[in-house]
Design a protein around this motif. Structure first.
Motif, short mmCIF file in Angstrom:
data_model
loop_
_atom_site.label_atom_id
_atom_site.label_comp_id
_atom_site.label_asym_id
_atom_site.label_seq_id
_atom_site.Cartn_x
_atom_site.Cartn_y
_atom_site.Cartn_z
N VAL A 75 0.85 -1.18 0.00
CA VAL A 75 0.00 0.00 0.00
C VAL A 75 0.90 1.24 0.00
N SER A 76 0.74 2.06 -1.01
CA SER A 76 1.63 3.20 -1.19
C SER A 76 1.23 4.37 -0.30
N ALA A 77 2.16 5.33 -0.21
CA ALA A 77 1.87 6.55 0.55
C ALA A 77 0.69 7.29 -0.07
N GLU A 78 0.59 7.24 -1.41
CA GLU A 78 -0.52 7.90 -2.10
C GLU A 78 -1.85 7.29 -1.69
N LYS A 79 -1.91 5.96 -1.61
CA LYS A 79 -3.15 5.31 -1.20
C LYS A 79 -3.49 5.64 0.25
N ARG A 80 -2.48 5.74 1.09
CA ARG A 80 -2.75 6.09 2.48
C ARG A 80 -3.33 7.50 2.59
N GLU A 81 -2.82 8.43 1.77
CA GLU A 81 -3.37 9.80 1.77
C GLU A 81 -4.82 9.80 1.28
N ILE A 82 -5.09 9.01 0.26
CA ILE A 82 -6.46 8.90 -0.25
C ILE A 82 -7.36 8.30 0.83
N GLY A 83 -6.88 7.25 1.49
CA GLY A 83 -7.66 6.62 2.56
C GLY A 83 -7.94 7.58 3.71
N LYS A 84 -6.94 8.38 4.04
CA LYS A 84 -7.10 9.36 5.12
C LYS A 84 -8.18 10.38 4.76
N ARG A 85 -8.17 10.85 3.51
CA ARG A 85 -9.17 11.83 3.07
C ARG A 85 -10.56 11.22 3.06
N ALA A 86 -10.64 9.96 2.65
CA ALA A 86 -11.94 9.28 2.62
C ALA A 86 -12.49 9.09 4.03
N ALA A 87 -11.64 8.65 4.95
CA ALA A 87 -12.08 8.41 6.33
C ALA A 87 -12.59 9.70 6.97
N GLY A 93 -22.48 8.00 13.60
CA GLY A 93 -23.85 7.55 13.38
C GLY A 93 -24.16 7.10 11.97
N GLU A 94 -23.21 7.27 11.06
CA GLU A 94 -23.46 6.90 9.66
C GLU A 94 -23.31 5.40 9.44
N THR A 95 -23.92 4.94 8.35
CA THR A 95 -23.71 3.58 7.87
C THR A 95 -22.94 3.67 6.55
N VAL A 96 -22.00 2.76 6.37
CA VAL A 96 -21.12 2.86 5.21
C VAL A 96 -20.79 1.46 4.70
N ILE A 97 -20.63 1.36 3.39
CA ILE A 97 -20.17 0.12 2.76
C ILE A 97 -18.72 0.31 2.33
N LEU A 98 -17.88 -0.67 2.66
CA LEU A 98 -16.49 -0.70 2.20
C LEU A 98 -16.29 -1.91 1.31
N ASP A 99 -15.71 -1.72 0.14
CA ASP A 99 -15.46 -2.86 -0.72
C ASP A 99 -14.10 -3.49 -0.39
N THR A 100 -13.55 -4.25 -1.33
CA THR A 100 -12.40 -5.10 -1.02
C THR A 100 -11.05 -4.51 -1.39
N SER A 101 -11.02 -3.35 -2.01
CA SER A 101 -9.75 -2.86 -2.58
C SER A 101 -8.75 -2.44 -1.52
N THR A 102 -7.47 -2.42 -1.90
CA THR A 102 -6.42 -2.03 -0.96
C THR A 102 -6.47 -0.53 -0.66
N THR A 103 -6.98 0.28 -1.59
CA THR A 103 -7.13 1.71 -1.30
C THR A 103 -8.23 1.93 -0.27
N VAL A 104 -9.31 1.16 -0.37
CA VAL A 104 -10.36 1.23 0.65
C VAL A 104 -9.84 0.66 1.97
N GLN A 105 -8.94 -0.32 1.91
CA GLN A 105 -8.31 -0.82 3.13
C GLN A 105 -7.55 0.30 3.83
N ALA A 106 -6.90 1.17 3.05
CA ALA A 106 -6.20 2.31 3.64
C ALA A 106 -7.18 3.24 4.35
N CYS A 107 -8.40 3.32 3.84
CA CYS A 107 -9.46 4.09 4.51
C CYS A 107 -9.85 3.40 5.82
#
Length: 259
Positions: A75-87, A93-107
């Motif tokens: 998992v690259s630094a770029e993906k971690r930055e994307i994951g941080k922004r997504a999180a 109180g929200e409900t959320v779906i996360l799929d299987t990708s490694t970028t979503v894993q960074a989230c």
């Protein structure tokens, strides 16, 4: 960047995407076409790639994308930055779906331990989130894809019909004028249903995914609300997003503002 460093990154790209073109090498590494061709010749001499007309492919006889367990460690630094922004888009109180990708894993790695409910078909995302006491996890059932660690099939899709969520975070192998694409049809069918069940669809895609079209299209650009990436895409792609009313978040741009 030294040549040896660039060669390693070219091989990593091919391992993930199965192929690379001379034009992609020029764009990704800011080198001339002659330099890109010399890189490919050197890699072919090392038997690290197989050259094709206009680019290269993996030398592996099995064309499958490299397994998820390997990708978890890259998992690259770029993906971690994307994951941080997504999180940061999640609210208590929200409900959320996360799929299987490694970028979503960074989230998933960077979701705060707060009162939210997560639905996922990824055993890896569920394992990460199990360490957060206040996050409720619904792991979807179905047939297990052992290599990539996700559940899929009609039972997975049927179960998704029961959930209606605030947000869905979706990863891709490619996003282009052809829409959202991925290498595995069974994964793509589940992603499509995830998107249908969400009020807001957020795609996480690092710059290497922009302009790429993979095997199976599971959605169009008009099906998404937001795309988060690490570098500003070219004007043509920006115009495509504007036409389809997709909001663009760029982590590199935000980092420059605060640095």
């Amino acid at each position: 960047m030294y040549q040896e460093e660039r060669l390693v990154e070219i091989v990593d790209y091919i391992n993930e995407h199965r192929r690379i073109s001379v034009d992609q090498i020029c764009e990704l590494f800011h080198v001339s076409r002659d330099t890109a061709r010399r890189d490919l010749v050197k890699l072919e001499n090392k038997r690290a790639i197989v050259r094709t007309r206009g680019g290269a492919i993996s030398p592996e006889t099995d064309p499958e994308i490299r397994n998820y367990r390997h990708r978890l460690h890259t998992v690259s630094a770029e993906k971690r930055e994307i994951g941080k922004r997504a999180a940061a888009l999640l609210q208590e109180g929200e409900t959320v779906i996360l799929d299987t990708s490694t970028t979503v894993q960074a989230c998933a790695d960077q979701i705060e331990d707060t009162e939210i409910t997560v639905i996922t078909n990824s055993i890896h995302q569920a394992e990460i989130l199990s360490n957060k006491d206040h996050v409720r996890i619904h792991l979807l059932g179905g047939q297990l894809h052992k290599e990539h660690g996700f559940l899929y099939g009609t039972s997975t899709i049927d179960k998704l019909n029961q959930y209606h969520v605030n947000k869905a975070f979706i990863g891709v192998v490619g996003v282009s004028e052809q829409g959202l694409t991925i290498g595995h049809e069974e994964d793509g069918m589940v992603k499509r249903k995830m998107m249908e069940q969400a009020k807001r669809v957020i795609v996480l895609a690092d710059h290497t995914k922009i302009g790429v079209t993979e095997f199976f299209q599971f959605a169009t650009l008009g099906d998404i609300d937001v795309i988060i990436t690490d570098r500003m895409p070219d004007r043509k792609f920006q115009e495509l997003l504007e036409i389809n009313q997709v909001d663009l978040l760029v982590t590199e741009e935000e980092k420059d503002i605060w640095s």
